[in-house]
Design a protein around this motif. Structure first.
Motif, PDB file in Angstrom:
ATOM      1  N   ILE A   1     -14.688  84.188 138.125  1.00 26.54           N
ATOM      2  CA  ILE A   1     -15.958  83.497 138.007  1.00 26.54           C
ATOM      3  C   ILE A   1     -15.847  82.108 138.613  1.00 26.54           C
ATOM      4  N   ASP A   2     -16.866  81.719 139.343  1.00 25.49           N
ATOM      5  CA  ASP A   2     -16.827  80.350 139.835  1.00 25.49           C
ATOM      6  C   ASP A   2     -17.565  79.485 138.830  1.00 25.49           C
ATOM      7  N   ILE A   3     -16.802  78.659 138.220  1.00 33.38           N
ATOM      8  CA  ILE A   3     -17.359  77.863 137.141  1.00 33.38           C
ATOM      9  C   ILE A   3     -17.511  76.436 137.618  1.00 33.38           C
ATOM     10  N   GLU A   4     -18.752  75.991 137.772  1.00 32.59           N
ATOM     11  CA  GLU A   4     -18.896  74.570 137.990  1.00 32.59           C
ATOM     12  C   GLU A   4     -19.460  74.008 136.699  1.00 32.59           C
ATOM     13  N   VAL A   5     -18.595  73.633 135.816  1.00 32.75           N
ATOM     14  CA  VAL A   5     -19.064  73.164 134.513  1.00 32.75           C
ATOM     15  C   VAL A   5     -19.503  71.715 134.609  1.00 32.75           C
TER      16      VAL A   5
ATOM     17  N   PRO B   1     -19.516  72.625 123.959  1.00 34.12           N
ATOM     18  CA  PRO B   1     -19.524  71.467 124.852  1.00 34.12           C
ATOM     19  C   PRO B   1     -18.843  71.806 126.169  1.00 34.12           C
ATOM     20  N   GLY B   2     -19.382  71.302 127.248  1.00 35.29           N
ATOM     21  CA  GLY B   2     -18.722  71.489 128.539  1.00 35.29           C
ATOM     22  C   GLY B   2     -19.198  72.718 129.300  1.00 35.29           C
TER      23      GLY B   2
ATOM     24  N   GLU C   1     -18.602  92.569 124.402  1.00 35.52           N
ATOM     25  CA  GLU C   1     -19.206  92.487 125.735  1.00 35.52           C
ATOM     26  C   GLU C   1     -19.720  93.842 126.199  1.00 35.52           C
TER      27      GLU C   1
ATOM     28  N   MET D   1     -13.845  80.322 130.340  1.00 36.07           N
ATOM     29  CA  MET D   1     -14.959  79.385 130.242  1.00 36.07           C
ATOM     30  C   MET D   1     -14.686  78.306 129.202  1.00 36.07           C
ATOM     31  N   LEU D   2     -14.146  78.735 128.087  1.00 37.75           N
ATOM     32  CA  LEU D   2     -13.875  77.761 127.024  1.00 37.75           C
ATOM     33  C   LEU D   2     -12.765  76.804 127.437  1.00 37.75           C
TER      34      LEU D   2
ATOM     35  N   ALA E   1     -14.209  74.359 129.834  1.00 39.02           N
ATOM     36  CA  ALA E   1     -15.021  73.400 129.087  1.00 39.02           C
ATOM     37  C   ALA E   1     -14.116  72.375 128.414  1.00 39.02           C
TER      38      ALA E   1
ATOM     39  N   GLY F   1     -22.246  89.294 126.818  1.00 40.34           N
ATOM     40  CA  GLY F   1     -21.788  90.126 127.925  1.00 40.34           C
ATOM     41  C   GLY F   1     -20.677  89.523 128.756  1.00 40.34           C
ATOM     42  N   ILE F   2     -20.174  88.370 128.359  1.00 39.01           N
ATOM     43  CA  ILE F   2     -19.096  87.747 129.124  1.00 39.01           C
ATOM     44  C   ILE F   2     -17.760  88.301 128.613  1.00 39.01           C
ATOM     45  N   PRO F   3     -17.003  88.975 129.473  1.00 31.44           N
ATOM     46  CA  PRO F   3     -15.769  89.619 129.007  1.00 31.44           C
ATOM     47  C   PRO F   3     -14.765  88.625 128.422  1.00 31.44           C
ATOM     48  N   PHE F   4     -13.898  89.163 127.604  1.00 34.99           N
ATOM     49  CA  PHE F   4     -12.953  88.341 126.851  1.00 34.99           C
ATOM     50  C   PHE F   4     -12.218  87.327 127.713  1.00 34.99           C
TER      51      PHE F   4
ATOM     52  N   ALA G   1     -22.941  94.410 124.584  1.00 32.63           N
ATOM     53  CA  ALA G   1     -23.972  93.613 125.256  1.00 32.63           C
ATOM     54  C   ALA G   1     -24.412  94.301 126.544  1.00 32.63           C
ATOM     55  N   HIS G   2     -23.422  94.828 127.262  1.00 36.37           N
ATOM     56  CA  HIS G   2     -23.758  95.500 128.526  1.00 36.37           C
ATOM     57  C   HIS G   2     -24.633  96.734 128.299  1.00 36.37           C
TER      58      HIS G   2
ATOM     59  N   GLU H   1     -12.870  86.176 130.719  1.00 36.86           N
ATOM     60  CA  GLU H   1     -13.775  85.192 131.310  1.00 36.86           C
ATOM     61  C   GLU H   1     -14.294  84.220 130.250  1.00 36.86           C
TER      62      GLU H   1
END
Ligand SMILES: Nc1ncnc2c1ncn2[C@@H]1O[C@H](COP(=O)(O)OP(=O)(O)OP(=O)(O)O)[C@@H](O)[C@H]1O
Ligand SMILES: [Mg+2]
Lengths: 251, 432
Positions: free
Chosen positions: B428-432, A91-92, A73, B394-395, B398, B385-388, A76-77, B390
């Motif tokens: 993070i506000d996740i609306e999956v 998925p999801g 990350e 996210m996963l 999901a 760029g999504i930190p570990f 990436a930054h 987060e």
């Protein structure tokens, strides 16, 4: 911008990269070609910071600083972007949510506020137009059930959104039909500037007709065994790799 | 005195004042005879109740109050609902907010007086003839809980929120709560339930809920299990369904140290549907055990079961899903899945499907998976760029999303999202 020196890397005890040297300057396009299994994707993963690979020797500098100790990350930054040869299906997680998180995390790392939702949507629309991506796309699960071509187009869409300094495109052309190739190549060209650089990994000359490289490198057995100009790619297209492999093995 | 003897003694002291004397007497005898279950019982093989029951508990606590502000932390406040709240086992007028004309919502003790016919007709009737000793214990000693009655052709427009608080208790407390939900023909209701301790003392709750779903009814029941780490819960829910009705029980388990859910559906009318879903997200020193049973006693019914578990640190999960398809229950559809993520080597899950199928023209499937977060997916997200942390979150969202997306009350879904984000330590506000 990117300077790789004598990079050696292995995974699970297998030595994959055996001494890579590469120097990419702002504004340049480099193409990396080479037979299957020569280590092209490994090189791109190592640059992007995949932790499963063990770097045994060498250095990777980006903008004059070592990035060897940085997480994916953090890289990436700093502006490194890898378009995956095989984009992962998640998925999801919707494309829009993923992009929002990705973009805002990068902004956060730069000390910026999250992008207002309206601006974000506008930006997405613009980039989607550039890449001729259909509307319903944003609400779909990331890469899930995407065709091969759609996955690749989605990678470039992400790149367009993140505006990286260095884009490594790992076989982004594979799986694209003629029209899609033109669209994607167009997109990449539009995003090019004197400040950013592109590394194209490809097997085919046809991509290089659209995105003309300044340098072409041949990777074989984890090393760059030959470098040249765009003419080298034409030569490879005609003659294959055998002659280079022979040359390399004679050394 | 050990807990069992203490309970029996308490029963003898209050016996004469309780309703349903015969049922209660029979029940206390079951506790006397069988005692608490141990790991030698097949049904309790992976879940050891001993550390919970060897503690010293008071069986009641004096009345107390909590503030309305505190209440608001634990309920939906932006949705129009009916709230029925209890503090230390007693109905709380102050906290409850009941405005109903079409349905009946009141404490069970009151219903016994004011709606005695309904209570007489249903109380204990969803339970098996020979309940286990915990259900028996509840039958013997429970004095209070919620009564919901939704008459024929009535839609309960506001969801019902049930909250059991404990606070200002002078010693650890063992509670028996009891809910009775009767939904008549062609009626609908949504209910949420949570047990919430505010005190530093330990609370152990043994709850029984009976749900009667009559023909053409529609019921959604959401259990939010996010209690403090000093709490234990045994939640026994028995659902009895008539014809052409749909009943869903979703269970969200995040808090508490010990949770055992026993959830049973009996399908007695054709063309009905039972749904049970759950998200379990737990960490250090937590245990969540889901035991489910669907009894397809008649033909042409459907049951859908989907439980997702995420186990961090040394968390322990148990899943046992029993599906019974009786010999004449042709055209049964029964689907069951239990998917688990173990985030560490010391987290564990014991998962077991148990299908007993005695009819031949049926479609039954089950799938259990135990895995880790996908490294390729993690790297993909991080490379963007999504930190570990987060990316992990996210996963996990999901992964759990199939269950969350089914929650029908928008504010509840948001609240669950927030609880999950908090548990995962991400913003993070996740609306999956
Ligand atoms: N986890 C692993 N364990 C052992 N070997 C591996 C592992 N991952 C990759 N390799 C090997 O490393 C070598 C280089 O793989 P890499 O994917 O980098 O090749 P490539 O040049 O990108 O090939 P292609 O043109 O087919 O995409 C291959 O021989 C591959 O089998
Ligand atoms: Mg490759």
């Amino acid at each position: 911008m990117l300077k790789i020196n004598n990079l050696k890397a292995s995974i699970e005890g297998n030595k994959i990269l055996t001494g890579i040297n590469l120097d990419v300057k702002p504004g340049e396009v480099h193409a990396i070609m080479g037979p299957n299994g020569s280590g092209k994707s490994t090189l791109s993963s190592v640059i992007a910071g995949r932790e499963e690979y063990e770097v045994e020797d060498g250095t990777i500098d980006f903008d004059g600083e070592s990035i060897m100790d940085l997480s994916p990350e953090e890289r990436a930054h700093k502006g490194i972007f890898l378009s995956f040869q095989y984009p992962i299906e998640i998925p999801g997680v919707s494309v829009s949510n993923f992009l929002k998180t990705s973009l805002n995390e990068s902004r956060k790392a730069q000390g910026l506020e999250p992008m207002p939702a309206g601006d974000l949507l506008k930006m997405m629309r613009e980039k989607m137009e550039l890449l001729e991506i259909k509307k319903g796309f944003l609400s779909r699960s990331l890469n899930q059930g995407f065709s091969g071509g759609e996955k690749k187009r989605n990678e470039i869409f992400q790149m367009a959104m993140l505006e990286p300094k260095l884009a490594i495109l790992d076989e982004t052309d594979s799986g694209l039909d003629i029209d899609a190739l033109r669209i994607v190549a167009n997109g990449v060209n539009k995003l090019k500037s004197k400040d950013n650089a592109t590394v194209l990994i490809t097997h085919y000359q046809r991509l290089l007709d659209y995105i003309v490289p300044d340098f072409v490198h041949v990777l074989y057995n984890g090393r760059i065994v030959k470098s040249g100009t765009k003419d080298l790619a034409h030569e490879l297209e005609e003659k294959g790799y055998d002659w280079i492999i022979k040359e390399a093995e004679q050394l | 005195m050990n807990l069992k003897d203490k309970l029996i003694k308490a029963f003898q002291e209050t016996e004469s004042t309780l309703s349903f004397q015969k049922e209660r007497k029979d029940s206390i005898r079951r506790l006397e005879e069988f005692g608490f279950p141990t790991v030698k019982d097949e049904e309790w093989k992976y879940t050891n109740l001993l550390p919970i029951i060897k503690n010293e508990y008071a069986l009641s606590a004096s009345e107390s109050l909590i503030s309305k502000n505190l209440l608001d932390e634990y309920i939906l406040t932006e949705t129009e609902t009916n709230v029925i709240a209890f503090v230390n086992g007693e109905f709380s007028h102050e906290l409850s907010d009941i405005d109903t004309e079409k349905i009946t919502l009141c404490p069970l003790s009151l219903a016994e007086k004011k709606h005695s016919t309904v209570v007489q007709n249903y109380w204990g009737k969803a339970l098996p003839e020979h309940p286990d000793s915990l259900v028996a214990l509840n039958t013997a000693l429970s004095k209070e809980g919620v009564f919901v009655h939704v008459p024929k052709n009535t839609v309960a427009e506001r969801p019902i929120q049930i909250v059991y608080f404990t606070t200002n208790i002078s010693s650890d407390l063992f509670l028996q709560t009891r809910n009775l939900v009767v939904v008549e023909e062609n009626a609908q209701v949504q209910i949420t339930e949570r047990h919430q301790n505010i005190d530093q003392k330990e609370v152990f709750t043994n709850s029984v809920t009976e749900i009667f779903a009559h023909d053409n009814s529609l019921i959604d029941f959401y259990k939010i299990q996010n209690d403090k780490r000093n709490c234990s819960l045994i939640d026994n829910t028995w659902v009895k369904q008539g014809k052409n009705c749909t009943c869903t029980v979703d269970t969200f388990s995040f808090g508490g140290k010990f949770i055992r859910n026993n959830l049973s559906f009996l399908l007695e009318g054709q063309y009905s549907e039972s749904n049970m879903r759950g998200i379990t997200l737990i960490g250090v020193n937590q245990l969540v055990d889901h035991h489910t049973l669907v009894d397809h006693a008649v033909a042409n019914c459907q049951s859908n079961e989907m439980y997702k578990g995420i186990f961090d640190d040394n968390a322990k999960g148990v899943f046992n899903g029993k599906v019974m398809v009786r010999p004449d229950s042709q055209k049964t559809n029964a689907f069951q899945s239990n998917n688990n993520l173990l985030l560490t080597d010391s987290a564990s899950i014991d998962t077991k499907p148990q299908l007993e199928i005695y009819a031949d023209d049926v479609a039954c499937s089950h799938g259990c998976t135990v895995g880790q977060l996908d490294d390729d997916a993690l790297f993909y997200l991080r490379s963007r760029g999504i930190p570990f942390k987060e990316a992990q979150a996210m996963l996990m969202y999901a992964f759990a999303n199939d269950v969350l997306s089914n929650v029908k009350i928008p504010e509840l879904k948001q609240k669950l999202n927030r609880i999950i984000a908090e548990k995962l330590g991400v913003q993070i506000d996740i609306e999956v």
